[in-house]
Design an enzyme around this catalytic site. Structure first.
Site, PDB file in Angstrom:
ATOM      1  N   LYS A 187       0.838  -1.207   0.000  1.00 54.99           N
ATOM      2  CA  LYS A 187       0.000   0.000   0.000  1.00 54.99           C
ATOM      3  C   LYS A 187       0.875   1.260   0.000  1.00 54.99           C
ATOM      4  O   LYS A 187       2.091   1.164  -0.009  1.00 54.99           O
ATOM      5  CB  LYS A 187      -0.963  -0.042   1.190  1.00 54.99           C
ATOM      6  CG  LYS A 187      -1.935  -1.254   1.131  1.00 54.99           C
ATOM      7  CD  LYS A 187      -2.981  -1.123   0.046  1.00 54.99           C
ATOM      8  CE  LYS A 187      -3.752  -2.365  -0.368  1.00 54.99           C
ATOM      9  NZ  LYS A 187      -4.329  -3.248   0.580  1.00 54.99           N
TER      10      LYS A 187
HETATM   11  C1  LIG Z   1      -5.475  -4.273   0.883  1.00 61.12           C
HETATM   12  C2  LIG Z   1      -6.960  -4.082   0.861  1.00 61.12           C
HETATM   13  C3  LIG Z   1      -7.754  -4.403   1.965  1.00 61.12           C
HETATM   14  C4  LIG Z   1      -7.250  -5.142   3.165  1.00 61.12           C
HETATM   15  O1  LIG Z   1      -6.186  -4.517   3.784  1.00 61.12           O
HETATM   16  P1  LIG Z   1      -5.393  -5.347   4.916  1.00 61.12           P
HETATM   17  O2  LIG Z   1      -4.651  -4.278   5.636  1.00 61.12           O
HETATM   18  O3  LIG Z   1      -4.495  -6.292   4.170  1.00 61.12           O
HETATM   19  O4  LIG Z   1      -6.391  -6.046   5.747  1.00 61.12           O
HETATM   20  C5  LIG Z   1      -9.100  -4.091   1.941  1.00 61.12           C
HETATM   21  N1  LIG Z   1      -9.650  -3.533   0.859  1.00 61.12           N
HETATM   22  C6  LIG Z   1      -8.928  -3.228  -0.238  1.00 61.12           C
HETATM   23  C7  LIG Z   1      -9.610  -2.579  -1.390  1.00 61.12           C
HETATM   24  C8  LIG Z   1      -7.566  -3.521  -0.278  1.00 61.12           C
HETATM   25  O5  LIG Z   1      -6.855  -3.264  -1.378  1.00 61.12           O
END
Ligand SMILES: *Cc1c(COP(=O)(O)O)cnc(C)c1O
Length: 386
Positions: A187
């Site tokens: 991210k």
């Molecule tokens: C990465 C992601 C999540 C989940 O994030 P985590 O921190 O891995 O639980 C939820 N929604 C979207 C759209 C994502 O890309």
């Protein structure tokens, strides 16, 4: 000589992050404690609105679950979200025994279509969960208006959206009930695994903080530092284990300082892609509204109708050229669980299906250079020759 493999995503961890983690490791306090608290305070400061509360959690999935739980979502309720997302957005609804109503996207933005949301509302609908796909804000003015009109809650999945603005305001500061960010490895900022639940609702915040740690009315650090005997606490609910460690928060404290610089770098690389890919049979990513910020978590192109190769062949050719790509997302209606649970078929989601069959996420991360972008563009041009 062939060039080294260019991965799809890589985090950027600098000396400051490493020093902050080492400081935590040497401090004697490695789980949730002073750094998690500082990270929460820094996050609220980053958003620039002191009426918000930021609650650190060990994933965005955990944050979304806590937000819906605190809003009282449960069996018999329906939550509307986009089919064009990661399963985490929808799975948390099922954790609570509520039902998921998937809707189609706006093909221009790939974000949830407000008209489809309004058409999906039933007497059981309780909440809307928009996703700011790729880091481009969903149509929040329309979604918030629909929610107000029908008395629905709004929980934003902002896993892609740090920093993203809508109408000049940062995602996280809008009039929704809660917004959840992700700090997963790929991210826009990362703590390895982690997330942040942001809300301006004090009751929601209170419940989420209790449920984040076993339903306990005092957390370990509070007990450790309080002036009263430290062994006593009360369990007020069957909570979860969703707290963020100080090791992760140490990373987050330093990454957050770089969030704007990271965004500028991503936007520069995206603009360079736009230029290098122009004229090819590709639909380039949508741009943010004038004056708004796109976090550029993802750079998603779609093969134009009539392109000489299929999406799958395009990805294979880029891979053969040493370039990693991905697809965001295999829409939820295609996955066996969601398909079978709700009897879904692609015909119900023609715009998501059309986009899915043609889409490719190209590498985009701050450690890339302009030359990397040119290399990907050259490989794309070559692949599109067929
Ligand atoms: C990465 C992601 C999540 C989940 O994030 P985590 O921190 O891995 O639980 C939820 N929604 C979207 C759209 C994502 O890309």
């Amino acid at each position: 000589m062939s060039q080294p493999f260019l991965p799809f995503a890589l985090p950027e961890i600098g000396d400051e992050e490493i020093a902050e983690v080492v400081d935590t490791l040497k401090s004697g306090w490695v789980t949730t404690g002073p750094k998690a608290k500082r990270f929460e305070q820094a996050f609220t400061e980053f958003l620039g609105d002191p009426s918000l509360e930021s609650i650190a959690v060990n994933s965005a999935t955990a944050g979304l679950h806590l937000a819906l739980e605190a809003l009282g979502i449960g069996p018999g309720d329906e939550v509307i979200t986009t089919t064009h997302t990661f399963t985490a957005t929808a799975e948390v609804v099922r954790y609570l025994g509520a039902d998921v109503k998937l809707v189609d996207i706006d093909p221009a933005t790939l974000n949830i279509d407000p008209q489809a949301v309004e058409a999906a509302i039933t007497p059981r609908t309780r909440c809307i969960m928009p996703v700011h796909y790729a880091g481009l804000a969903a149509d929040m003015p329309a979604l918030l208006a629909i929610a107000r009109k029908h008395g629905l809650k709004v929980v934003e999945d902002a896993a892609h959206a740090l920093p993203t603005t809508v109408g000049g305001r940062l995602v996280g500061t809008l009039q929704s009930d809660a917004t959840v960010f992700s700090f997963y490895a790929n991210k826009t900022i990362t703590t390895g695994e982690g997330g942040m639940l942001v809300t301006r609702d004090p009751e929601l915040a209170k419940r989420a903080k209790v449920m984040r740690l076993h339903g306990m009315n005092r957390d370990a650090f509070d007990r450790f530092t309080a002036k009263v005997p430290s062994w006593y606490y009360e369990i007020v609910a069957p909570g979860f284990k969703y707290n963020l460690t100080d090791i992760a928060a140490a990373l987050g404290l330093q990454q957050l300082k770089r969030a704007h610089a990271f965004q500028r770098k991503r936007a520069e690389l995206a603009a360079r892609y736009d230029e290098a890919l122009s004229g090819l049979p590709l639909v380039l990513p949508p741009q943010p509204a004038e004056g708004d910020v796109h976090s550029w978590h993802l750079y998603v192109v779609r093969l134009a109708d009539g392109a000489a190769v299929s999406r799958d062949v395009f990805i294979e050719k880029l891979f053969a050229a040493g370039i990693g790509c991905s697809v965001h997302y295999i829409p939820l209606h295609q996955h066996p669980y969601w398909r079978d649970r709700y009897g879904l078929s692609p015909e119900q989601f023609p715009r998501s299906q059309h986009a899915y069959e043609r889409m490719v996420s190209l590498p985009l991360y701050t450690r890339m250079t302009g030359a990397d972008v040119e290399r990907v563009a050259a490989a794309a041009r070559e692949a599109l020759r067929g």
